[in-house]
Design an enzyme around this catalytic site. Structure first.
Site, short mmCIF file in Angstrom:
data_model
loop_
_atom_site.label_atom_id
_atom_site.label_comp_id
_atom_site.label_asym_id
_atom_site.label_seq_id
_atom_site.Cartn_x
_atom_site.Cartn_y
_atom_site.Cartn_z
N GLU A 118 0.91 -1.21 -0.16
CA GLU A 118 0.17 0.03 0.03
C GLU A 118 0.92 1.18 0.13
OE1 GLU A 118 -2.05 0.64 3.67
OE2 GLU A 118 -3.76 1.81 2.63
N LYS A 195 -9.50 2.61 -2.30
CA LYS A 195 -9.72 1.80 -0.98
C LYS A 195 -11.04 2.35 -0.73
CE LYS A 195 -7.22 2.13 3.37
NZ LYS A 195 -5.91 2.53 4.20
N CYS A 232 -5.96 -2.73 2.23
CA CYS A 232 -5.45 -2.58 3.71
C CYS A 232 -6.74 -2.79 4.38
CB CYS A 232 -4.99 -1.29 3.91
SG CYS A 232 -3.97 -1.11 5.53
#
Lengths: 383, 383
Positions: A118, A195, A232
């Site tokens: 990430e 994300k 994540c």
């Protein structure tokens, strides 16, 4: 990192006799997987460049009407290369050089799809809550210097690249996003995946920098299989994995940055559960090392202000739909994990366990809709 | 069970030095939990009756406006007591006697809520596909002999009992269900919760006997906390756990019957992931031992017909919302696991990680509704 363990696997192998170790691995990691015979030039290059190189193969049964669909995936974890006080463009260039070096080895190992960690082109500076210089690491997903760098790599090695960066979206009022850019093996930008879930946890107060993504649950049909990216904190949300899977993902990457004290006991559970629950492969990638910042900041945990985030524990690994998993990469060193997988295992596992068929999704769509209403009444039975 | 390992935990403790073992447990089982100091009369009784007794405590932080909400939960795993060819009522009575004996020890340990394994009053005979005599084990949830037995136990010990049985529903045309009966510590039947997802996997072809439950995701407000029951195969479905949690469950029981070859590497992952993802405690209970049947049957796995299902591996355990978990009970013996938990840990963990706040459920309700339509078009990006 004085005091940090290299890996759980090495510790167990040191103490447990081979005959009993086999049963330990069966209970902990599922069906035995095959170590890959990687070329010696790759091992030598990894050793020289100081990173952990491991390779494993996941097999499927032979079918009559489909040929095996073998793909080699590479997971890369790495430390930042320069102090966080160095000029922004120098920090980025140093990371580009390190990644080029590791991707070179991935190419020697026949990797078809590679994914980086990430926000790989920067330190994970969101703990500081400062804007400059960190927002200067944000780049255009379409034609920023990091995307251009990846396009060159992709073409050179005929490799699909998943490149998670901090995105500067100048088309929408200079919005910043946490975004994975998917680059085809032809070098073309296939698209991007943002994300979906943003943490507000201790040092991970990332909503200071970017908001929840608006690209939904896209799946990318690459030359080597259908892939998706769950960035994540999205790994904590089973519905996030699920929707990528419903859209057809056979491999879901989870590029991450997470630290020991907070999450290390969750790390082996969540992505592996997602592989099981969704009949797909998941690839968990974590940053490694400790990053230091110039100014003190607080984590909201009642402890003293500090200048580092804690230890990113690496331990990147691959989970298969049948519940088996690879060992993790080093907890302290850069690394490349090569996983060969026969994607036919996804549908074979689905046909065996039938989770999608037995999922009763109409019922859940209805219940979920009700549960999101402000006047939702939980179903509680009292005596 | 010749050749079957007693437990993973015992094997690791045998070989790994104590200082390194601490780090192994941190990585495998999360934050250290406290062994409970159980009364010696309980240990002696367990030893005499030949079952594994273990106890652990999960702690929460002190709060100013809520007092700790301490509850002791008991998980019981057991073998069948008589051959499957014995008369039905004798088999049931023998199981009642065994459970009464173990619950007596649970009472000595101060257990407030106890849960038994799936279909605990019978052998797990669904592998046979035969109807008689197995459907004769089905009883009324409201006033069958097993419910009456549990009501007496509950009153005697001031204990909430979760009793998963095969239910005969004579009100609805003699339908058969796989049902957990929830009995209050007063002895009253609070209600029932039916198995929501039914397997069609190998020997677990249970849809021959009963269909998907119609009691939704009820949560029971007991004197000791809010509980729910996710029966067996429902643990593979993240949405099932999720809806119990949205309805307010602080402890979700997962009474199961599952065997080594099929699921043992999934067992430590799924319920623990559910505890993490939903900020609640989960209690995983599995049958133990091998059950033999008179007539051969096939598993649909290409192997020879056989007379037993395989080895039920026990290994019952408790997971906490912070990702920590207890060791498992024996893989080969009957057992009682006592877990003391401060239920305040659920909301504390939720306030820390915020999965419900960051869940974006409106988006998923919408996407899930679309995904269930026959003309659903997966979101696939091509070059």
């Amino acid at each position: 990192m004085a005091g940090e363990l290299e890996s759980l696997e090495k510790l167990l192998e040191k103490h447990i006799p081979p005959d009993e170790l086999r049963e330990v691995w069966r209970l902990l990691y599922g069906k035995e997987i095959r170590p890959l015979d990687l070329p010696s030039c790759a091992s030598q290059a990894a050793s020289k460049a100081g990173f952990d190189l491991q390779g494993y193969g996941f097999e499927a049964a032979q079918e009559q009407t489909r040929r095996p669909r073998i793909v080699r995936v590479g997971l890369i974890q790495n430390k930042i290369q320069l102090p966080t006080t160095d000029p922004v463009t120098e920090q980025i260039s140093a990371l580009h050089r390190r990644i080029a070096e590791i991707v070179e080895v991935a190419a020697m190992c026949g990797v078809n799809i590679v994914c980086f960690q990430e926000a790989w082109s920067m330190p994970f500076a969101f703990c500081t809550r400062e804007k400059l210089p960190w927002t200067e690491f944000a780049e255009s997903a379409e034609d920023g210097m990091t995307t251009k760098f990846c396009q060159e790599l992709a073409k050179k090695h005929n490799m699909v690249i998943v490149s998670p960066i901090l995105e500067r979206d100048s088309v929408h009022g200079d919005t910043i996003w946490n975004t994975a850019v998917i680059i085809s093996n032809t070098g073309a930008v296939m698209g991007k995946s943002r994300k979906n879930h943003i943490p507000r946890v201790g040092d991970f107060n990332e909503s200071t920098y970017y908001m929840e993504g608006n690209t939904g649950h896209r799946v990318f049909q690459t030359a080597f299989g259908r892939i998706a990216v769950n960035i994540c904190y999205g790994r904590h949300h089973p519905l996030n994995w699920f929707m990528y899977s419903m859209n057809g993902a056979e491999i879901i990457f989870n590029p991450s940055a997470t630290i020991g004290e907070l999450s290390e006991s969750l790390w082996p559970i969540e992505a592996r559960n997602a592989a099981i629950a969704n009949h797909c492969f998941t690839c968990s990638i974590n940053r490694v090392g400790t990053e230091h910042f110039e100014n003190e900041f607080t984590s909201g945990d009642g402890k003293k202000a500090h200048r580092d985030f804690g230890h990113f524990y690496g331990s990147s690994y691959v989970s298969a739909p049948d519940g088996s998993r690879s060992p993790g990469l080093s907890r302290v060193r850069d690394g490349l994990l090569v996983a060969e997988m026969d994607l036919n295992l996804c549908r074979q596992t689905s046909d065996k366990w039938n989770f999608k068929m037995t999922g009763r999704y109409e019922m859940y769509a209805d219940e979920l809709t009700k549960a999101t209403q402000p006047d939702f009444k939980p179903n509680i039975v009292r005596e």
